[in-house]
Design a protein around this motif. Structure first.
Motif, PDB file in Angstrom:
ATOM      1  N   HIS B 151       0.800  -1.285  -0.083  1.00  0.00           N
ATOM      2  CA  HIS B 151      -0.205   0.025   0.023  1.00  0.00           C
ATOM      3  C   HIS B 151       0.882   1.253  -0.052  1.00  0.00           C
ATOM      4  N   ASP B 152       0.367   2.368  -0.495  1.00  0.00           N
ATOM      5  CA  ASP B 152       0.918   3.718  -0.206  1.00  0.00           C
ATOM      6  C   ASP B 152       0.442   4.255   0.971  1.00  0.00           C
ATOM      7  N   PHE B 153       1.525   4.340   1.777  1.00  0.00           N
ATOM      8  CA  PHE B 153       1.182   4.823   3.410  1.00  0.00           C
ATOM      9  C   PHE B 153       1.237   6.317   3.606  1.00  0.00           C
ATOM     10  N   SER B 154       1.186   7.075   2.523  1.00  0.00           N
ATOM     11  CA  SER B 154       1.856   8.457   2.410  1.00  0.00           C
ATOM     12  C   SER B 154       0.778   9.100   3.509  1.00  0.00           C
ATOM     13  N   ALA B 155      -0.409   8.763   3.733  1.00  0.00           N
ATOM     14  CA  ALA B 155      -1.251   9.415   4.812  1.00  0.00           C
ATOM     15  C   ALA B 155      -0.932   9.184   6.163  1.00  0.00           C
ATOM     16  N   PHE B 156      -0.008   8.357   6.392  1.00  0.00           N
ATOM     17  CA  PHE B 156       0.501   7.681   7.651  1.00  0.00           C
ATOM     18  C   PHE B 156       2.177   8.058   8.069  1.00  0.00           C
ATOM     19  N   GLY B 157       2.455   8.700   7.171  1.00  0.00           N
ATOM     20  CA  GLY B 157       4.123   9.055   7.498  1.00  0.00           C
ATOM     21  C   GLY B 157       4.908   9.469   6.090  1.00  0.00           C
ATOM     22  N   SER B 158       6.238   9.965   6.502  1.00  0.00           N
ATOM     23  CA  SER B 158       6.749  10.603   5.218  1.00  0.00           C
ATOM     24  C   SER B 158       8.047   9.635   5.245  1.00  0.00           C
ATOM     25  N   ALA B 159       8.446   9.788   3.951  1.00  0.00           N
ATOM     26  CA  ALA B 159       9.602   8.830   3.436  1.00  0.00           C
ATOM     27  C   ALA B 159      10.962   9.109   4.159  1.00  0.00           C
ATOM     28  N   PRO B 160      11.703   8.412   4.293  1.00  0.00           N
ATOM     29  CA  PRO B 160      13.131   8.910   5.203  1.00  0.00           C
ATOM     30  C   PRO B 160      13.732  10.044   4.184  1.00  0.00           C
ATOM     31  N   GLN B 161      13.948   9.880   2.907  1.00  0.00           N
ATOM     32  CA  GLN B 161      14.412  10.913   2.093  1.00  0.00           C
ATOM     33  C   GLN B 161      13.430  11.806   0.954  1.00  0.00           C
ATOM     34  N   GLU B 162      13.300  12.843   1.005  1.00  0.00           N
ATOM     35  CA  GLU B 162      12.644  13.659   0.113  1.00  0.00           C
ATOM     36  C   GLU B 162      12.371  13.116  -1.202  1.00  0.00           C
ATOM     37  N   GLY B 163      11.039  13.018  -1.480  1.00  0.00           N
ATOM     38  CA  GLY B 163      10.800  12.211  -2.734  1.00  0.00           C
ATOM     39  C   GLY B 163      10.930  10.805  -2.980  1.00  0.00           C
ATOM     40  N   GLY B 164      11.313  10.107  -1.701  1.00  0.00           N
ATOM     41  CA  GLY B 164      11.264   8.680  -1.773  1.00  0.00           C
ATOM     42  C   GLY B 164      10.059   7.843  -1.774  1.00  0.00           C
ATOM     43  N   THR B 165      10.018   6.836  -1.882  1.00  0.00           N
ATOM     44  CA  THR B 165       8.638   5.999  -2.363  1.00  0.00           C
ATOM     45  C   THR B 165       8.042   6.084  -0.672  1.00  0.00           C
ATOM     46  N   THR B 166       6.547   6.176  -0.675  1.00  0.00           N
ATOM     47  CA  THR B 166       5.618   5.940   0.505  1.00  0.00           C
ATOM     48  C   THR B 166       4.997   4.563   0.267  1.00  0.00           C
ATOM     49  N   ILE B 167       5.368   3.589  -0.605  1.00  0.00           N
ATOM     50  CA  ILE B 167       4.919   2.455  -0.735  1.00  0.00           C
ATOM     51  C   ILE B 167       5.609   1.569   0.343  1.00  0.00           C
ATOM     52  N   ARG B 168       4.887   0.544   1.121  1.00  0.00           N
ATOM     53  CA  ARG B 168       5.530  -0.179   1.804  1.00  0.00           C
ATOM     54  C   ARG B 168       4.617  -1.510   1.646  1.00  0.00           C
ATOM     55  N   GLU B 169       5.313  -2.686   2.147  1.00  0.00           N
ATOM     56  CA  GLU B 169       4.501  -3.910   2.048  1.00  0.00           C
ATOM     57  C   GLU B 169       4.357  -4.428   3.501  1.00  0.00           C
ATOM     58  N   ILE B 170       3.127  -4.782   3.968  1.00  0.00           N
ATOM     59  CA  ILE B 170       2.851  -5.268   5.501  1.00  0.00           C
ATOM     60  C   ILE B 170       2.568  -6.810   5.082  1.00  0.00           C
ATOM     61  N   PHE B 171       3.065  -7.563   5.809  1.00  0.00           N
ATOM     62  CA  PHE B 171       3.160  -8.917   5.840  1.00  0.00           C
ATOM     63  C   PHE B 171       2.446  -9.579   6.744  1.00  0.00           C
ATOM     64  N   SER B 172       2.157  -8.821   7.692  1.00  0.00           N
ATOM     65  CA  SER B 172       1.294  -9.425   8.995  1.00  0.00           C
ATOM     66  C   SER B 172       0.904  -8.027   9.634  1.00  0.00           C
ATOM     67  N   SER B 173      -0.441  -8.021  10.429  1.00  0.00           N
ATOM     68  CA  SER B 173      -0.867  -7.018  10.985  1.00  0.00           C
ATOM     69  C   SER B 173      -2.268  -7.795  11.912  1.00  0.00           C
ATOM     70  N   ILE B 174      -1.732  -7.622  13.114  1.00  0.00           N
ATOM     71  CA  ILE B 174      -2.869  -8.496  14.038  1.00  0.00           C
ATOM     72  C   ILE B 174      -2.833  -7.762  15.562  1.00  0.00           C
ATOM     73  N   TRP B 175      -4.020  -7.820  16.322  1.00  0.00           N
ATOM     74  CA  TRP B 175      -4.045  -7.275  17.515  1.00  0.00           C
ATOM     75  C   TRP B 175      -4.127  -8.943  18.213  1.00  0.00           C
ATOM     76  N   LYS B 176      -3.465  -8.785  19.463  1.00  0.00           N
ATOM     77  CA  LYS B 176      -3.548  -9.826  20.316  1.00  0.00           C
ATOM     78  C   LYS B 176      -3.767  -9.588  21.813  1.00  0.00           C
ATOM     79  N   VAL B 177      -4.545 -10.197  22.626  1.00  0.00           N
ATOM     80  CA  VAL B 177      -4.633 -10.090  23.841  1.00  0.00           C
ATOM     81  C   VAL B 177      -3.863 -10.775  24.793  1.00  0.00           C
ATOM     82  N   LEU B 178      -2.913  -9.902  25.608  1.00  0.00           N
ATOM     83  CA  LEU B 178      -1.973 -10.374  26.495  1.00  0.00           C
ATOM     84  C   LEU B 178      -2.222  -9.919  27.645  1.00  0.00           C
TER      85      LEU B 178
END
Lengths: 246, 246
Positions: B151-178
């Motif tokens: 996904h393009d996550f530009s609404a959730f942060g900025s790229a480390p360098q100016e003009g860098g891509t804001t596309i990132r790949e998320i492999f796993s995303s869960i909430w756990k009760v501990l």
């Protein structure tokens, strides 16, 4: 003027224990300073039990009298607004006039958390004791079992006042596995000074194979005239709950 | 001269973040000071990722070159003996000459811990965010699910360098009760600046019923030109692990 019972939680790391001292930051002095800011005028609060420097509480209980015109919920908000960030009032309720946090209590529960790792773990050592070599769980459980019942614990601590009884009744004594930690959970009518930390230290020696579980019987009920030497460090200990008659 | 890979854990509370700064206590400066005491002579260590002030790490990775005559185990002991109490080297190993903690990494895992309580809880708030009103777990889980994939996550942060891509790949995303906490566990190839804390803040709004789970789709893939406002506080976040090719 009404009498109040307050359940307190605190992170003991930056306190020189609960009880007020001439010098040093204490929980009692912090709480009394907060209460003074909302009109409290007594010389001292009452409390269920001292905790040593570095020991935490999830359920310390205090009592005091206060002339307060609003609800207990508003009192809780006012107290919390005046307490430092490492102390919090979890609940505030009106109590009977003869309620005493220490003398009315019928039982106390303490938790002591350990984990076994060979190197320092800063994210875990604020609230647990890092133990190495690793312990076996079975001997810990066996040793904890021997504590249940009425025993003379003179080898594990001293009575609060000179010549006082060192007999205490333990209602429950178990080790629980929580995530990657081991937690010793003990409930009894009362505890001697540093008794839980000495019991933990002894059990860790058993868990590491330096003693047999049955050896604890030699130290219970006056079998040893000396207090055992080992003392588990304060940061693993939490005063979890104080119980009162319903 | 050998190249070393070290896994670090630290309690971020008393640091102004990982990366060295002109002023302020940082993890990088503490580690470099420890290494200098055992003969390290480079100008800077390499590291997997910056962590902000107050953010913790259970598995930050650093790399450096050192002329060391003894074993990696002895190097670990020497490093740990020189590190402050809130940083620890969990493992030390020799690495390939071309190993780079950041550029060789194929994935990172972060954990963010919350709990829901109406009043302050000093014993829990050093490593978790206290959230109130309470959240419902189901909507959190639904929202986390939408994050998986490229996904393009530009609404959730900025790229480390100016003009860098804001596309990132998320492999796993869960909430756990501990125990009594909820922990958001997210693994991806890389993360934008403050992306995890913005994603947590957004999901808490969903969990509190202020947004619907599907709303997150409007902010993914360039659907919003602005970065979302909410930012979860640092103390709940832990850089848990950095992954490298086998």
């Amino acid at each position: 003027m009404a009498h109040y019972k307050v359940i307190l939680t605190y992170d003991g790391t930056d306190f020189q224990g609960f009880q007020r001292q001439v010098e040093g930051r204490t929980v009692q002095a912090s709480v009394e300073a907060a209460l003074e800011r909302i009109g409290w005028q007594e010389s001292s609060i009452l409390f269920a039990g001292r905790t040593d420097a570095g020991v935490h509480a999830a359920g310390q209980v205090i009592g005091f009298n206060l002339d307060w015109k609003h609800s207990p919920e508003e009192l809780q908000d006012a107290v919390n607004a005046n307490l430092p960030v490492d102390v919090s009032a979890l609940s505030v309720a009106e109590a009977e006039e003869n309620f005493h946090p220490r003398f009315s209590a019928v039982a106390r529960c303490y938790h002591y958390r350990i984990f076994c790792e060979p190197v320092r773990q800063p994210l875990r050592e604020r609230y647990a004791w890092r133990v190495w070599p690793a312990v076996r769980t079975k001997p810990l459980e066996e040793t904890a079992d021997y504590l249940i019942g009425r025993h003379d614990f003179s080898a594990f601590g001293s009575a609060p006042q000179e010549g006082g009884t060192t007999i205490r009744e333990i209602f429950s004594s178990i080790w629980k596995v929580l995530e990657n930690d081991l937690v010793f959970q003990i409930t009894g009518n009362a505890f001697l000074y540093r008794m839980v930390r000495r019991l933990v230290s002894f059990q860790i020696e058993v868990g590491q194979g330096k003693r047999n579980p049955e050896e604890i019987k030699l130290f219970l009920d006056g079998g040893s005239k000396e207090v055992v030497q080992g003392l588990a460090p304060p940061q693993g200990l939490v005063l979890e709950e104080v119980f009162y008659p319903k």
